[in-house]
Motif scaffolding. Structure first.
Motif, PDB file in Angstrom:
ATOM      1  N   THR A 100       1.165 -52.584 -29.035  1.00  0.00           N
ATOM      2  CA  THR A 100       1.234 -53.996 -28.801  1.00  0.00           C
ATOM      3  C   THR A 100       2.494 -54.528 -29.763  1.00  0.00           C
ATOM      4  N   LYS A 101       2.426 -54.236 -30.967  1.00  0.00           N
ATOM      5  CA  LYS A 101       3.738 -54.688 -31.569  1.00  0.00           C
ATOM      6  C   LYS A 101       4.994 -54.338 -31.302  1.00  0.00           C
TER       7      LYS A 101
ATOM      8  N   LEU B 121      -3.118 -48.712 -30.757  1.00  0.00           N
ATOM      9  CA  LEU B 121      -3.206 -49.611 -30.156  1.00  0.00           C
ATOM     10  C   LEU B 121      -2.319 -51.035 -30.778  1.00  0.00           C
ATOM     11  N   TYR B 122      -2.343 -51.093 -31.979  1.00  0.00           N
ATOM     12  CA  TYR B 122      -1.906 -51.936 -32.545  1.00  0.00           C
ATOM     13  C   TYR B 122      -0.200 -51.829 -32.630  1.00  0.00           C
TER      14      TYR B 122
ATOM     15  N   VAL C 122      -7.380 -44.547 -32.473  1.00  0.00           N
ATOM     16  CA  VAL C 122      -7.114 -45.574 -31.572  1.00  0.00           C
ATOM     17  C   VAL C 122      -6.931 -46.990 -32.012  1.00  0.00           C
ATOM     18  N   THR C 123      -7.302 -47.513 -32.910  1.00  0.00           N
ATOM     19  CA  THR C 123      -7.036 -49.011 -33.311  1.00  0.00           C
ATOM     20  C   THR C 123      -5.322 -49.021 -33.765  1.00  0.00           C
ATOM     21  N   PRO C 124      -5.126 -48.093 -34.657  1.00  0.00           N
ATOM     22  CA  PRO C 124      -3.574 -48.224 -35.161  1.00  0.00           C
ATOM     23  C   PRO C 124      -2.563 -47.941 -34.047  1.00  0.00           C
TER      24      PRO C 124
ATOM     25  N   ALA D  50       3.657 -49.039 -41.311  1.00  0.00           N
ATOM     26  CA  ALA D  50       3.586 -49.019 -42.709  1.00  0.00           C
ATOM     27  C   ALA D  50       2.810 -49.972 -43.320  1.00  0.00           C
ATOM     28  N   PRO D  51       2.824 -51.311 -42.968  1.00  0.00           N
ATOM     29  CA  PRO D  51       1.790 -52.120 -43.406  1.00  0.00           C
ATOM     30  C   PRO D  51       0.570 -52.080 -43.422  1.00  0.00           C
ATOM     31  N   LEU D  52       0.137 -51.025 -42.528  1.00  0.00           N
ATOM     32  CA  LEU D  52      -1.259 -50.594 -42.190  1.00  0.00           C
ATOM     33  C   LEU D  52      -1.759 -49.757 -43.225  1.00  0.00           C
ATOM     34  N   GLY D  53      -0.834 -49.098 -44.223  1.00  0.00           N
ATOM     35  CA  GLY D  53      -1.176 -48.167 -45.050  1.00  0.00           C
ATOM     36  C   GLY D  53      -1.209 -46.802 -44.493  1.00  0.00           C
TER      37      GLY D  53
END
Lengths: 371, 46
Positions: free
Chosen positions: A356-357, A352-353, A348-350, A298-301
């Motif tokens: 990892t989190k 991977l984030y 890809v980036t979200p 959610a904090p990624l929007g």
């Protein structure tokens, strides 16, 4: 990514599977992981890779991905890895080499960040998922019992969905035995197994072919050997996807009932079932993991959707063992099992984030298993 | 204007001013995000 997609590694391609593993293993070893190549449990499959990293915390986390694809030798030559704009293409790019690469990258991030608040992270890279994991089943069963949670790197569904339920997968084989005869000189002496099989296949239409519930589809049919021989043998394979185990019994019963009555005299029909994966039903353990994932996203929007699909996976085996499992954590894609397969590179980036989190949060506070 | 309407209006204003994004980013782990971005699509082409 390009390296591993550009290696043909359809299930059963021993050399191809070994080549993909040979690309990945040095990356895992460079992170200080203990890497073991575990022989497949049946012949004709490459080794599975089990990479283990020990930390200083409490949780034991199992990542599972597979490097076998549904594409045969030579596919890469006509359809190599490519990226056009925000879309990646290539055989197995999301199912599931993209997920495996994401797993390797997540481990690299944890290493880079100096994160060690976990007891153990095990990364299983298996080689026969697309056939129901016949070469890995015992290994998966052993590993899920040794861990607190399983995170599966199957692709996310569009637009940005993780998987909280999956159908189980089984195959029903219909074998018909007839009698061979010369098709021109003595056709009356033959008993046509192919013709009988066609009649038996009418049962397929008693069940849905698509939708969110049980689906039953004819996928393979074989009969006859020469144009001038009445076929002695005929075989069909029916792919069955079910939301609960009881649903499969109903489908098998339908085919068994049909087999009792033949249209071509003196033919014999045999019905057998082969179970691949059990279903992963909606369950509170997975829902709790999904809620954690949504809170991370959610904090990624961005909105992380929850869904399910008819594709089976190893997460169902984790669920059966009472281990919390979350699935569809790989990059988002579509067109699976076809040459339309693609990866949404924006995911890809979200993703991977997220992976990892998730590992970081679960490492510090593992979920409670049901076992 | 009821309290809920006022809050709704304030949220809308914050979004228009770009504050919504900043508020959302507060929950983001900047270190992990930066590391993930560094391993984003360009590095997936090799």
């Amino acid at each position: 990514m390009k390296q591993v997609v550009n290696i043909d590694s359809g299930t059963g391609d021993v050399e191809g599977g070994r080549k993909v593993a040979a690309v990945l293993i040095p990356h895992l070893k460079a992170l200080g992981m203990t890497v073991e190549s575990v022989p497949a449990e049946i012949d004709g499959l490459p080794e599975n890779t089990v990479a283990t990293l020990t930390g200083t915390g409490k949780a034991k986390i199992l990542l599972i991905g597979h490097i076998d694809t549904v594409f045969g030798p030579g596919t890469v030559a006509g359809w190599p890895f490519s990226i056009e704009g925000d879309v990646g293409h290539g055989p197995g790019i999301t199912d599931e080499k993209g997920g495996v690469v994401e797993g390797v990258f997540a481990l690299k991030l944890l290493n880079q960040l100096g994160f060690k608040n976990f007891a153990k992270i095990t990364f299983l890279i298996e080689t026969s998922e697309e056939r129901g994991s016949p070469g890995t089943r015992k290994l998966i069963d052993k590993l899920v019992h040794e861990h607190d949670v399983e995170l599966n790197l199957e692709p996310g569904d569009s637009p940005d969905v993780i998987t909280v339920w999956r159908k189980g997968s089984s195959t029903i084989d219909i074998d018909v035995k007839g009698r061979a005869s010369h098709a021109g000189v003595a056709p009356q002496d033959g008993r046509n197994a192919a013709t009988e099989l066609v009649h038996q296949l009418a049962t397929v239409d008693q069940f849905p072919h698509s939708g969110s519930g049980t689906t039953v589809n004819l996928t393979i049919i074989n009969a006859g050997s020469r144009y001038n021989i009445i076929p002695e043998d005929a075989r069909a394979q029916i792919n069955v996807r079910i939301r609960s185990k009881a649903d499969l019994d109903a489908v098998v019963a339908g085919f068994e009932k049909s087999a009792q009555t033949t249209v071509v005299p003196d033919t014999k029909v045999t019905v057998t079932r082969e179970n691949s994966f059990p279903p992963l039903p909606n369950n509170p353990m997975t829902d709790a993991l999904a809620a954690r994932a949504q809170a991370i996203y959610a904090p990624l929007g961005l909105t992380l959707g929850l869904g399910g699909n008819g594709g089976a996976s190893e997460s169902a085996l984790a669920y059966e063992a009472g281990i919390p499992a979350l699935d569809g954590l790989g990059p988002v894609g579509g067109g699976f099992h076809s040459t339309k397969e693609f990866m949404d590179m924006k995911s890809v980036t979200p993703r991977l984030y997220l992976l990892t989190k998730l590992v970081m949060e679960l490492g510090a506070a593992p979920p409670k298993p049901a076992r | 204007m009821t309290t809920s309407t006022w809050l709704c209006g304030a949220a809308t204003a914050a979004m228009v001013l770009g504050l919504g994004g900043a508020a959302q980013a507060a929950g983001k782990d900047a270190k992990v995000w930066a590391a993930a971005e560094a391993r984003g699509p360009p590095s997936w082409s090799s």
